[in-house]
Design an enzyme around this catalytic site. Structure first.
Site, PDB file in Angstrom:
ATOM      1  N   LYS A  43      -8.569  13.429 -26.512  1.00 45.16           N
ATOM      2  CA  LYS A  43      -9.832  13.603 -26.000  1.00 45.16           C
ATOM      3  C   LYS A  43     -10.438  12.615 -24.973  1.00 45.16           C
ATOM      4  CE  LYS A  43     -11.411  13.019 -31.267  1.00 45.16           C
ATOM      5  NZ  LYS A  43     -12.033  12.281 -31.974  1.00 45.16           N
ATOM      6  N   GLY A  44      -9.295  11.939 -24.197  1.00 48.43           N
ATOM      7  CA  GLY A  44      -9.438  11.111 -23.345  1.00 48.43           C
ATOM      8  C   GLY A  44      -9.975  11.655 -22.443  1.00 48.43           C
ATOM      9  N   ASP A  94       1.201   5.861 -19.331  1.00 49.97           N
ATOM     10  CA  ASP A  94       1.670   5.134 -19.915  1.00 49.97           C
ATOM     11  C   ASP A  94       2.454   4.708 -20.243  1.00 49.97           C
ATOM     12  OD1 ASP A  94       1.440   2.471 -21.307  1.00 49.97           O
ATOM     13  OD2 ASP A  94       0.643   2.717 -23.223  1.00 49.97           O
ATOM     14  N   LYS A 107       0.429   3.670 -15.842  1.00 51.72           N
ATOM     15  CA  LYS A 107       0.567   2.071 -15.479  1.00 51.72           C
ATOM     16  C   LYS A 107       2.052   1.961 -15.525  1.00 51.72           C
ATOM     17  CE  LYS A 107      -2.070   0.893 -19.520  1.00 51.72           C
ATOM     18  NZ  LYS A 107      -2.557   0.179 -20.979  1.00 51.72           N
ATOM     19  N   PHE A 122      -5.276  -2.928 -21.639  1.00 55.19           N
ATOM     20  CA  PHE A 122      -5.943  -1.980 -22.381  1.00 55.19           C
ATOM     21  C   PHE A 122      -6.913  -1.781 -21.617  1.00 55.19           C
ATOM     22  CE2 PHE A 122      -7.289   0.357 -26.238  1.00 55.19           C
ATOM     23  CZ  PHE A 122      -6.436   1.593 -26.110  1.00 55.19           C
ATOM     24  N   VAL A 123      -6.908  -0.378 -21.563  1.00 57.72           N
ATOM     25  CA  VAL A 123      -8.371  -0.403 -20.828  1.00 57.72           C
ATOM     26  C   VAL A 123      -9.555   1.027 -21.734  1.00 57.72           C
ATOM     27  CG1 VAL A 123      -8.048  -0.939 -18.703  1.00 57.72           C
ATOM     28  CG2 VAL A 123      -7.643   1.553 -19.253  1.00 57.72           C
ATOM     29  N   ARG A 147     -15.587   4.959 -25.490  1.00 58.46           N
ATOM     30  CA  ARG A 147     -15.428   6.353 -24.623  1.00 58.46           C
ATOM     31  C   ARG A 147     -16.544   6.423 -23.849  1.00 58.46           C
ATOM     32  NH1 ARG A 147     -10.842   9.072 -26.607  1.00 58.46           N
ATOM     33  NH2 ARG A 147     -10.620   9.218 -28.697  1.00 58.46           N
TER      34      ARG A 147
HETATM   35  P1  5GP Z   1       2.672   7.497 -23.839  1.00 56.66           P
HETATM   36  O1  5GP Z   1       2.474   8.192 -24.189  1.00 56.66           O
HETATM   37  O2  5GP Z   1       1.556   7.774 -21.729  1.00 56.66           O
HETATM   38  O3  5GP Z   1       2.671   5.427 -23.740  1.00 56.66           O
HETATM   39  O4  5GP Z   1       0.408   7.058 -23.576  1.00 56.66           O
HETATM   40  C1  5GP Z   1      -0.844   7.302 -23.060  1.00 56.66           C
HETATM   41  C2  5GP Z   1      -1.592   7.891 -24.279  1.00 56.66           C
HETATM   42  O5  5GP Z   1      -1.671   7.059 -24.537  1.00 56.66           O
HETATM   43  C3  5GP Z   1      -3.093   8.117 -23.645  1.00 56.66           C
HETATM   44  O6  5GP Z   1      -3.376   8.870 -23.395  1.00 56.66           O
HETATM   45  C4  5GP Z   1      -4.177   7.274 -24.357  1.00 56.66           C
HETATM   46  O7  5GP Z   1      -4.646   8.117 -25.058  1.00 56.66           O
HETATM   47  C5  5GP Z   1      -3.349   5.999 -24.198  1.00 56.66           C
HETATM   48  N1  5GP Z   1      -3.412   5.116 -23.735  1.00 56.66           N
HETATM   49  C6  5GP Z   1      -2.247   4.412 -22.784  1.00 56.66           C
HETATM   50  N2  5GP Z   1      -2.899   3.110 -22.521  1.00 56.66           N
HETATM   51  C7  5GP Z   1      -4.061   3.010 -23.128  1.00 56.66           C
HETATM   52  C8  5GP Z   1      -5.061   2.291 -22.911  1.00 56.66           C
HETATM   53  O8  5GP Z   1      -4.673   1.427 -21.752  1.00 56.66           O
HETATM   54  N3  5GP Z   1      -5.877   2.368 -23.060  1.00 56.66           N
HETATM   55  C9  5GP Z   1      -6.832   3.815 -23.833  1.00 56.66           C
HETATM   56  N4  5GP Z   1      -7.719   3.412 -24.748  1.00 56.66           N
HETATM   57  N5  5GP Z   1      -5.457   4.388 -23.859  1.00 56.66           N
HETATM   58  C10 5GP Z   1      -4.473   4.315 -23.649  1.00 56.66           C
END
Ligand code: 5GP
Length: 174
Positions: A39-40, A99, A127, A148-149, A161
């Site tokens: 949903k982000g 991330d 990141k 973490f944001v 959100r």
């Molecule tokens: P990845 O698979 O790249 O590790 O993670 C992607 C998902 O993790 C993002 O779409 C998000 O939903 C969540 N995520 C990663 N870092 C953050 C963060 O700093 N804040 C938030 N709210 N969600 C994060």
């Protein structure tokens, strides 16, 4: 607990405007599909496409990573699939934050299986220090440190959100 503001709304608006211009400059023939990763992505995607005047379609995909808390676990499951026919079309995959890269690399594979002409990743934030899988982000708003944001679509346990700015979330134990 909410911590410092990492990116203010005015900066977000500038980033979104810049990305929209970059994307529109690269538009190929035909109508592309902007696929938001729920949903982000919602605030970013809706702000982004309104800055683009060329014809386009929007759609959404939702996946979930097993586990909760403030880091993703590595197992990505499809929750809601796209409905658009992307075969032979340019797809812009719109994500809030990259991330580890695990989620997006899986989502890219899911989209590629539908034989689009191209898949390009558009992410508001990245990141790089956390990356486990290399993903090619074609359009990026900003790189941030390993914090973490929340806000502007980004949540913690479905909260925050609706914040206009992007803020750091400080774990309660600290
Ligand atoms: P990845 O698979 O790249 O590790 O993670 C992607 C998902 O993790 C993002 O779409 C998000 O939903 C969540 N995520 C990663 N870092 C953050 C963060 O700093 N804040 C938030 N709210 N969600 C994060």
């Amino acid at each position: 607990m909410l911590g410092r503001t990492v990116i203010e709304k005015t900066e977000i608006d500038e980033m979104v405007g810049r990305i929209a211009k970059e994307i529109e400059k690269d538009f190929g023939p035909g109508s592309p599909v902007f696929v938001g990763v729920l949903k982000g992505c919602v605030f970013f995607l809706t702000d982004l496409v309104r800055q683009i005047s060329s014809p386009l379609e929007i759609d959404f995909i939702q996946v979930s990573s097993y586990g909760s808390g403030t880091s993703s676990s590595g197992t990505v499951v499809l929750v809601k699939d796209i409905t658009a026919d992307v075969r032979g079309r340019d797809v812009y995959l719109v994500e809030d934050i990259v991330d580890t890269g695990i989620t997006l690399s899986d989502v890219v594979e899911m989209i590629r299986a539908r034989h689009p002409r191209s898949v390009r990743i558009v992410s508001l934030l990245s990141k790089p220090s956390r990356r486990k899988i290399d993903v090619d982000i074609a359009y990026l708003g900003a790189e941030i440190d390993d914090v973490f944001v929340v806000g502007y679509g980004l949540d913690h346990a479905e909260q925050y959100r609706n914040l206009s700015d992007i803020r750091e979330l400080i774990p309660e134990s600290e």
